[in-house]
Scaffold this motif. Structure first.
Motif, short mmCIF file in Angstrom:
data_model
loop_
_atom_site.label_atom_id
_atom_site.label_comp_id
_atom_site.label_asym_id
_atom_site.label_seq_id
_atom_site.Cartn_x
_atom_site.Cartn_y
_atom_site.Cartn_z
N ALA A 9 -18.73 -6.27 21.19
CA ALA A 9 -19.63 -7.12 22.29
C ALA A 9 -20.49 -7.85 21.15
O ALA A 9 -20.77 -7.65 20.05
N LEU A 10 -20.79 -8.96 21.75
CA LEU A 10 -21.46 -9.89 20.94
C LEU A 10 -23.27 -9.88 21.40
O LEU A 10 -23.89 -10.55 20.75
N LEU A 40 -19.20 -6.60 15.56
CA LEU A 40 -18.54 -7.94 15.89
C LEU A 40 -20.05 -8.81 15.65
O LEU A 40 -19.79 -9.88 15.31
N ARG A 41 -21.03 -8.49 16.38
CA ARG A 41 -22.25 -9.00 16.33
C ARG A 41 -22.72 -9.61 14.55
O ARG A 41 -23.24 -10.52 14.58
N GLU A 42 -22.40 -8.72 13.74
CA GLU A 42 -22.72 -8.85 12.52
C GLU A 42 -21.60 -9.83 11.56
O GLU A 42 -21.84 -9.88 10.26
N TYR A 43 -20.63 -10.35 12.09
CA TYR A 43 -19.80 -11.14 11.45
C TYR A 43 -19.55 -12.40 12.06
O TYR A 43 -19.42 -12.74 13.37
N GLU A 44 -19.02 -13.38 11.29
CA GLU A 44 -18.67 -14.51 11.72
C GLU A 44 -16.97 -14.79 11.92
O GLU A 44 -16.38 -15.30 11.06
N ILE A 45 -16.60 -14.32 12.95
CA ILE A 45 -15.17 -14.21 13.27
C ILE A 45 -14.62 -15.56 13.60
O ILE A 45 -15.13 -15.78 14.54
N GLU A 46 -13.75 -16.02 12.72
CA GLU A 46 -13.18 -17.41 13.37
C GLU A 46 -12.31 -17.28 14.59
O GLU A 46 -11.89 -16.19 14.95
N PHE A 47 -12.34 -18.25 15.19
CA PHE A 47 -11.48 -18.43 16.51
C PHE A 47 -9.97 -18.30 15.95
O PHE A 47 -9.45 -19.06 14.94
N ALA A 48 -9.22 -17.44 16.55
CA ALA A 48 -7.83 -17.22 16.34
C ALA A 48 -7.01 -18.44 16.75
O ALA A 48 -7.08 -18.79 17.90
N VAL A 49 -6.28 -19.16 15.74
CA VAL A 49 -5.46 -20.32 16.02
C VAL A 49 -4.12 -20.23 15.69
O VAL A 49 -3.24 -21.11 15.50
N GLY A 50 -3.53 -18.95 15.40
CA GLY A 50 -2.10 -18.98 14.76
C GLY A 50 -1.87 -19.14 13.48
O GLY A 50 -0.85 -19.08 13.00
N SER A 85 -14.17 -8.22 26.31
CA SER A 85 -14.94 -9.13 25.76
C SER A 85 -14.00 -10.08 25.27
O SER A 85 -12.83 -9.97 24.62
N GLY A 86 -14.35 -11.59 25.04
CA GLY A 86 -13.48 -12.55 24.60
C GLY A 86 -13.51 -12.30 22.81
O GLY A 86 -12.64 -12.46 22.47
N ALA A 87 -14.60 -11.78 22.45
CA ALA A 87 -14.63 -11.61 21.00
C ALA A 87 -13.81 -10.48 20.61
O ALA A 87 -13.12 -10.65 19.41
N LEU A 88 -13.53 -9.47 21.39
CA LEU A 88 -12.48 -8.51 20.97
C LEU A 88 -11.21 -9.05 20.99
O LEU A 88 -10.30 -8.88 20.27
#
Length: 180
Positions: A9-10, A40-50, A85-88
């Motif tokens: 959850a963000l 995940l609220r505590e991290y800057e996870i980048e968008f997965a692009v392969g 969630s989209g973040a997960l």
């Protein structure tokens, strides 16, 4: 053994608190267990692009490696628009196919509708199985009414009992996998 919990959850506290409750219950059942919560609220996870994992930022690299190094996992997600969630989902897109092989992968979900319990069965469970995770039978859905409105703590004793049973089942299954 190390159990890592992931709160997907963000926004809000409920999912993170529910995942943490599983970690606490597991720690009480087995004091030798090491636990860690990845919120995940505590991290800057980048968008997965392969791209290869080495192309992503330090937070993305760190979170993926913490999860890969865990012995077993508890995934938490709020249910938004009848989906995880989209973040997960984005985080899961960063893993290789066999990422959770020989690992128990439990699920805790929070939501407003009792019908949302089906999301984990029909969306998240197949994804975790794709990664070769062993998904326990006692996964927990928590209706938002089960939380205290002010503190977001779980006040429903039935839910607390189901969390305890999930932690117990996860430890039992992971020990069986490790002992084979």
């Amino acid at each position: 053994m190390k159990l890592v919990g992931i709160s997907g959850a963000l926004a809000g506290e409920k999912t993170s608190l529910a995942v943490n409750d599983v970690l606490v219950a597991a720690g009480l059942l087995d004091p030798s267990l090491k636990t860690e919560l990845i919120d995940l609220r505590e991290y800057e996870i980048e968008f997965a692009v392969g791209a290869p994992l080495s192309d992503y930022n330090d937070d993305t690299w760190d979170v993926v490696n913490k999860i890969l190094s865990a012995d077993f996992l508890i995934f938490g997600t709020p249910i938004y628009q009848a989906s995880i969630s989209g973040a997960l989902k984005n985080l899961l897109d960063l893993f290789p196919e066999n990422a959770f092989k020989h690992k128990v992968t439990g699920i805790v979900a929070t939501g407003w509708s009792n019908k949302h319990f089906l999301v984990t069965e029909y969306q998240l469970k197949p994804v975790l199985s794709f990664f070769k995770g062993l998904v326990p039978t006692g996964n927990v859905f928590i209706h938002n009414d089960s939380f205290n409105e002010e503190s977001d703590e779980i006040i429903d004793q039935d839910v607390a009992g189901r969390i305890q049973k999930l932690a117990n089942e996860m430890i039992y299954l992971q020990r069986a996998i490790n002992d084979r």
